[in-house]
Motif scaffolding. Structure first.
Motif: not given
Length: 425
Positions: A20, A23-24, A27, A30-31, A34, A52, A56, A61, A63-64
């Motif tokens: 977890q 993953k956080d 993310n 990833v943010k 973007k 990122a 992973m 996703s 989106k990723v």
């Protein structure tokens, strides 16, 4: 058993918690990726995206996958963009959305760009291979040319000026020889340590001083031969002594040791030249008051001193010797009776031709007329070379003969390397 179960539960809890956490973190990157892409900071966006991906195990996703596709497309990494695009198509749920249709159009562009990129890479590689092959071919031709050029080189110390008959002296390993302007050796350089060239004759001696063997080469007739031994001229002579320059009438004068007479040799007729009737000559010299007396022992009295008669050099000059001394005492000029003392004037005088004699004074050549007066040097009848051969000395010390754009040696020739490469494409 309870302890084992408890340990397993703790391990799973840690794994789930760690998963977890990864993953956080992923993310967050990833943010950031973007946001950087939206700010047109594409390279920074890729940096965040790669971080990122480290957190992973797999992309879950669409989106990723879409983000990765767009980043790599903008950076023209079309193979990576295609890979992320394929993951997008596996993950996307709504295949009728506007986003999907736009992405499909992007995918087509990616495929076209990748195809063009691969084609260009293939072209570049083929060009590289072609150039590599061409360089190998050129290197091979250069090796062939260098080997041929080497075979047309003359390994000699020096090549002297060619004469009007296209001949020249050359020197190799401290010996002299004769060569023509095609590089053909007419006389090997393996015996004669000294050489003279004048008026169309080459005279080569086996020693610089006190030569015992002389070779004559007639440049006009292209023939050569060895002169008779000095002992054939005078049985007491063991060497030729001073050797004068050959003259255009074929006369050569040398001063053998143990001799009261210079050797006058006719290079054309290949024989010694002597006064035919000395007594008649002596009568004329006395009649003209050039000498006081003479006797049957070939002795002349001049100014109350008796001399041994040393023959005739031509032009009325006669060497005179003193008994028991084989060095010339004086040269008698019959034209005016002048006596040229060897100690104060000339030690040696050569053959007469075209109103001039070569004379040696203190080891230097001068030119004199019939009464010993210095005059200008005559034209060398060996002439000036008018051919088109040029002598080129190479950096390794060897020589090559050039005619126009070709290296030549005998009947062989080789164009310059640039022309050789052009002609062997």
């Amino acid at each position: 058993m309870k302890k084992l179960l408890l340990a397993f539960i703790c391990l799973m809890t840690f794994a789930l918690s760690n998963a977890q956490s990864n993953k956080d973190i992923a993310n967050v990157y990833v943010k950031r990726a973007k946001e950087s892409l939206e700010n047109l900071e594409v390279q920074l966006s890729l940096t965040h995206f790669d971080k990122a991906m480290k957190y992973m195990d797999t992309i879950t996703s669409s989106k990723v996958a879409r983000l990765g596709t767009i980043i790599h497309y903008e950076l023209t990494n079309f193979a990576e963009a295609q890979s992320y695009a394929k993951q997008y198509f596996l993950l996307v749920k709504n295949k009728k959305s506007e986003e999907y249709l736009e992405f499909l159009d992007l995918f087509v562009n990616i495929n076209e760009e990748l195809e063009a990129q691969l084609a260009e890479e293939k072209r570049i590689e083929e060009e590289r291979l072609r150039k590599e092959k061409e360089l190998k071919r050129i290197d091979s031709l250069k090796t062939i040319w260098n080997n041929k050029s080497e075979s047309l080189s003359l390994k000699v110390d020096s090549i002297y000026k060619f004469d009007k008959n296209n001949l020249a002296l050359f020197k190799a390993n401290n010996y002299y020889g004769i060569i023509n302007d095609k590089g053909e050796v007419l006389l090997k350089a393996d015996l004669y340590e000294d050489a003279l060239s004048f008026d169309g004759f080459f005279i080569l001696k086996n020693k610089v001083k006190e030569a015992t063997k002389i070779y004559c080469y007639n440049a006009s007739s292209k023939t050569g031969y060895t002169l008779p031994s000095p002992s054939d001229f005078n049985m007491l002579s063991t060497h030729y002594g001073e050797v004068m320059l050959p003259r255009g009438n074929g006369r050569l004068v040398t001063y053998p040791n143990n001799s009261y007479e210079p050797m006058v040799y006719d290079l054309n007729l290949k024989k010694n030249v002597k006064v035919a009737n000395k007594q008649d000559l002596f009568k004329n010299l006395k009649k003209n008051d050039v000498i006081d007396k003479y006797n049957k022992d070939d002795e002349l009295k001049v100014n109350k001193v008796w001399y041994k008669f040393g023959g005739h050099l031509g032009g009325g000059i006669h060497p005179l010797y003193i008994n028991n001394n084989y060095k010339v005492h004086s040269f008698l000029c019959s034209i005016d009776g002048k006596m040229l003392r060897s100690t104060s004037r000339y030690q040696f005088i050569g053959a007469f031709y075209n109103n001039k004699f070569q004379a040696i004074k203190d080891n230097e050549t001068v030119w004199v007329n019939q009464n010993g007066t210095k005059v200008g040097a005559p034209d060398n009848e060996s002439g000036v070379y008018t051919g088109n051969t040029k002598v080129v000395k190479l950096s390794n010390g060897s020589y090559q003969l050039m005619q126009g754009e070709f290296i030549i040696l005998g009947n062989e020739k080789l164009e310059k390397i640039a022309e050789f490469l052009r002609n062997n494409k």
